[in-house]
Motif scaffolding. Structure first.
Motif, mmCIF file in Angstrom:
data_model
loop_
_atom_site.group_PDB
_atom_site.id
_atom_site.type_symbol
_atom_site.label_atom_id
_atom_site.label_comp_id
_atom_site.label_asym_id
_atom_site.label_seq_id
_atom_site.Cartn_x
_atom_site.Cartn_y
_atom_site.Cartn_z
ATOM 1 N N THR A 289 0.595 -1.488 -0.392
ATOM 2 C CA THR A 289 0.041 0.166 -0.219
ATOM 3 C C THR A 289 0.640 1.477 0.133
ATOM 4 O OG1 THR A 289 0.057 -0.040 2.586
ATOM 5 C CG2 THR A 289 -2.132 -1.026 1.047
ATOM 6 N N GLY A 290 0.215 2.348 -0.543
ATOM 7 C CA GLY A 290 1.018 3.728 -0.434
ATOM 8 C C GLY A 290 -0.034 4.568 -0.941
ATOM 9 N N GLY A 291 0.803 5.559 -0.561
ATOM 10 C CA GLY A 291 -0.350 6.768 -0.302
ATOM 11 C C GLY A 291 0.314 8.453 -0.022
ATOM 12 N N ALA A 292 -0.291 9.587 -0.091
ATOM 13 C CA ALA A 292 0.466 10.810 -0.235
ATOM 14 C C ALA A 292 -0.301 11.546 0.295
ATOM 15 C CB ALA A 292 1.154 11.272 -0.946
ATOM 16 N N GLU A 293 -0.098 12.631 0.858
ATOM 17 C CA GLU A 293 -1.374 14.102 0.987
ATOM 18 C C GLU A 293 -0.371 15.085 0.029
ATOM 19 O OE1 GLU A 293 -4.235 14.882 3.780
ATOM 20 O OE2 GLU A 293 -2.978 16.779 4.862
ATOM 21 N N ILE B 166 4.812 3.911 2.769
ATOM 22 C CA ILE B 166 4.636 2.870 1.570
ATOM 23 C C ILE B 166 4.957 2.194 2.157
ATOM 24 C CG2 ILE B 166 6.561 3.046 1.015
ATOM 25 C CD1 ILE B 166 6.196 1.897 -1.584
ATOM 26 N N GLY B 167 4.058 1.168 2.436
ATOM 27 C CA GLY B 167 4.276 -0.551 3.510
ATOM 28 C C GLY B 167 3.540 -1.285 2.400
ATOM 29 N N PHE B 168 4.100 -3.059 3.260
ATOM 30 C CA PHE B 168 3.353 -4.116 2.847
ATOM 31 C C PHE B 168 3.544 -4.755 4.305
ATOM 32 C CE2 PHE B 168 8.107 -4.817 3.787
ATOM 33 C CZ PHE B 168 8.120 -6.324 4.626
ATOM 34 N N LYS C 67 4.966 -14.200 9.366
ATOM 35 C CA LYS C 67 4.611 -13.013 8.786
ATOM 36 C C LYS C 67 5.620 -11.999 8.756
ATOM 37 C CE LYS C 67 1.947 -11.999 13.247
ATOM 38 N NZ LYS C 67 0.675 -11.622 13.879
ATOM 39 N N ALA C 68 5.504 -10.982 7.879
ATOM 40 C CA ALA C 68 6.281 -9.392 8.159
ATOM 41 C C ALA C 68 5.462 -8.101 7.481
ATOM 42 C CB ALA C 68 7.728 -10.161 7.143
ATOM 43 N N GLU C 69 6.058 -7.263 7.847
ATOM 44 C CA GLU C 69 5.900 -5.687 7.510
ATOM 45 C C GLU C 69 6.563 -4.896 7.542
ATOM 46 O OE1 GLU C 69 2.974 -4.470 11.471
ATOM 47 O OE2 GLU C 69 1.768 -5.662 10.137
ATOM 48 N N GLY C 70 6.341 -4.274 7.085
ATOM 49 C CA GLY C 70 7.553 -3.234 6.899
ATOM 50 C C GLY C 70 6.682 -1.260 6.615
ATOM 51 N N ASN C 71 6.711 0.074 7.026
ATOM 52 C CA ASN C 71 6.932 0.930 6.530
ATOM 53 C C ASN C 71 7.578 1.513 6.377
ATOM 54 O OD1 ASN C 71 3.801 2.160 5.466
ATOM 55 N ND2 ASN C 71 4.351 3.874 7.566
ATOM 56 N N LEU C 72 7.729 2.531 5.013
ATOM 57 C CA LEU C 72 8.066 3.799 5.242
ATOM 58 C C LEU C 72 7.104 5.142 5.541
ATOM 59 C CD1 LEU C 72 11.045 2.851 2.629
ATOM 60 C CD2 LEU C 72 11.598 3.658 5.400
#
Length: 463
Positions: A146-150, A169-171, A184-189
């Protein structure tokens, strides 16, 4: 007629009768021969040969004592030994009939204008909000990105260029190792920055700091009989940019930059198919880049938390969890001492039907103080509630409320915030919707009390 000729005639007649009954439509084979359970693509036998009725026969199912398996599956959660947790993460929970229709990439773009009035001063902000979601359901690993911006532009100052107020942006990924074990794994910037004049922000701040953060977490879930074990580990990085102020000039926030490593353990036991009791513990190590300007020491610390609680899930209509525990933040520098606090957490969700969802909860957190703060830690209590109602295929209503009280440990400063909101989404077509929102905010911080009303209207385009 001779004996052999008479028997030969009877045999030919019997064979012809059997062949005719098999060939003519509307005549079923003898029920004695129908020993296999009926399937969706097979022709059901009928009772018309004996009663004249055309109703299909109800087949029997091995192991269900003649009961329709649809009825058995509806009560499957009530069987003993069935753990109430969802077998896969919600983002991967796609029904078999819709799995083939899943689109890998979804995206949307929103454009919104917001007018806000804070303590009698009005301002207008335009925002552009692109986002995307990519889903991959593989034979081994399921992946969601997923990803997004404002991107915001204020009509009342803030420079001529738009500001990226948030971007991320993350997964998340899940891989079953065997029927009892999953990885399971997850990450985010992420990047965030307030606009000047944001409610609750000091009026002396002309350029709020940019905040960069990133994290990576991995976990393993394992079932041992009726016990459910979860272990995890993670790493996190937070970096604060400088703050420009009219009273003190440029404020360097680098002393709040830190690395964090964590490990956690959770053990649960379902006492009924609906209720589970659990206990969990976590250890986190915070290492800061520089020493504090006021004391000249590194505020490195070790955080320890221990919780126990109960979780419940009733046929996805009610779900709830509650826990109580203790948290401790121990600094390496003896002059900073240690902080001990009671930790509370609770959340309940009610979904009486697919059109309504109500959620409420509270949370206590013990974290580093953040930018523009002289404290050694932040102890924050938060309560929230959300409601969502789908009126029909064109209209969706929503409402939210949040209250928080934060104590900056080591100072006499407290921060209280209250937020209320309501909104609606009106669908114009398969790919277009109108969005309207109203929000009220009240913040009481070291900068004073600020009351804000804001109204926004926008349009969203989606794939």
């Amino acid at each position: 007629m001779p004996f052999l000729e008479r028997h030969r005639t009877l045999a030919i007649g019997l064979a012809a009768g059997l062949m005719a009954s098999a060939a003519l439509p509307g005549h079923a084979a003898p029920r004695l021969l129908n020993t296999d359970p009926a399937t969706s693509d097979s022709t059901a036998a009928t009772d018309e040969t004996t009663t004249g009725s055309t109703q299909p026969l109800r087949p029997t199912y091995p192991g269900t004592h003649g009961v329709d398996p649809d009825l058995v599956l509806k009560n499957d959660r009530l069987r003993s030994g069935v753990y109430p947790a969802q077998p896969v993460p919600p983002e991967f929970a796609v029904s078999p009939e819709s799995a083939s229709d899943t689109v890998p990439l979804d995206w949307s773009v929103g454009l919104r204008g917001t007018y806000q009035n804070s303590n009698g001063e009005g301002s207008f902000v335009a925002r552009l909000t692109p986002s995307f979601t990519y889903t991959h359901q593989g034979s081994i690993t399921d992946l969601v990105v997923t990803g997004g911006a404002e991107i915001a532009k204020s009509a009342n100052g803030g420079g001529d260029m738009p500001t990226v107020t948030s971007a991320n942006i993350g997964f998340s990924a899940s891989t079953p190792i065997n029927p009892e074990t999953s990885l399971k794994a997850e990450g985010n910037l992420s990047l965030s920055q307030d606009l000047p004049g944001t409610p609750g922000l000091s009026p002396f701040v002309t350029t709020p700091p940019q905040v960069y953060s990133g994290n990576l977490d991995v976990g393993l879930d394992r079932q041992f009989g009726r016990f459910n074990l979860g272990v995890g580990a993670g790493i996190k990085r937070v970096v604060y940019g400088p703050t420009a102020r009219t009273d003190t000039g440029l404020t360097d926030n680098s002393e709040q930059n830190y690395w964090a490593g964590s490990a956690n353990l959770r053990l649960g036991y379902p006492i009924t198919p609906i209720l589970e009791v659990f206990g969990e513990g976590a250890v986190e190590r915070d290492i800061f880049d520089t020493a504090t300007a006021s004391l000249g020491v590194y505020p490195n610390a070790t955080n320890r938390t221990l919780r126990t609680g109960i979780a419940a899930d009733w046929n996805d209509v009610w779900s709830a969890s509650a826990s109580v525990g203790v948290g401790q933040r121990v600094f390496d520098a003896t002059q900073l001492g240690e902080i001990t606090a009671q930790l509370y957490s609770a959340e309940v969700t009610y979904r009486p039907d697919p059109t309504i969802q109500l959620t409420a909860g509270l949370e206590t957190e013990l974290t580093p103080p953040g930018a523009d703060s002289a404290g050694t830690a932040r102890l924050q209590h938060t309560a929230f509630a959300n409601a969502q109602y789908t009126v029909n295929t064109w209209l969706q209503l929503r409402a939210s409320a949040e209250w928080s009280n934060a104590e900056l440990v080591g100072t006499a400063t407290t921060e209280k915030r209250l937020g209320l909101g309501a909104g609606a989404d009106y669908t114009l077509g398969a790919n277009t919707s109108l969005n309207a929102d109203y929000g009220y905010g009240n913040s009481d911080t070291s900068s004073g009390n600020t009351q804000t009303h804001q109204v926004s209207l926008g349009i969203t385009l989606k794939r």
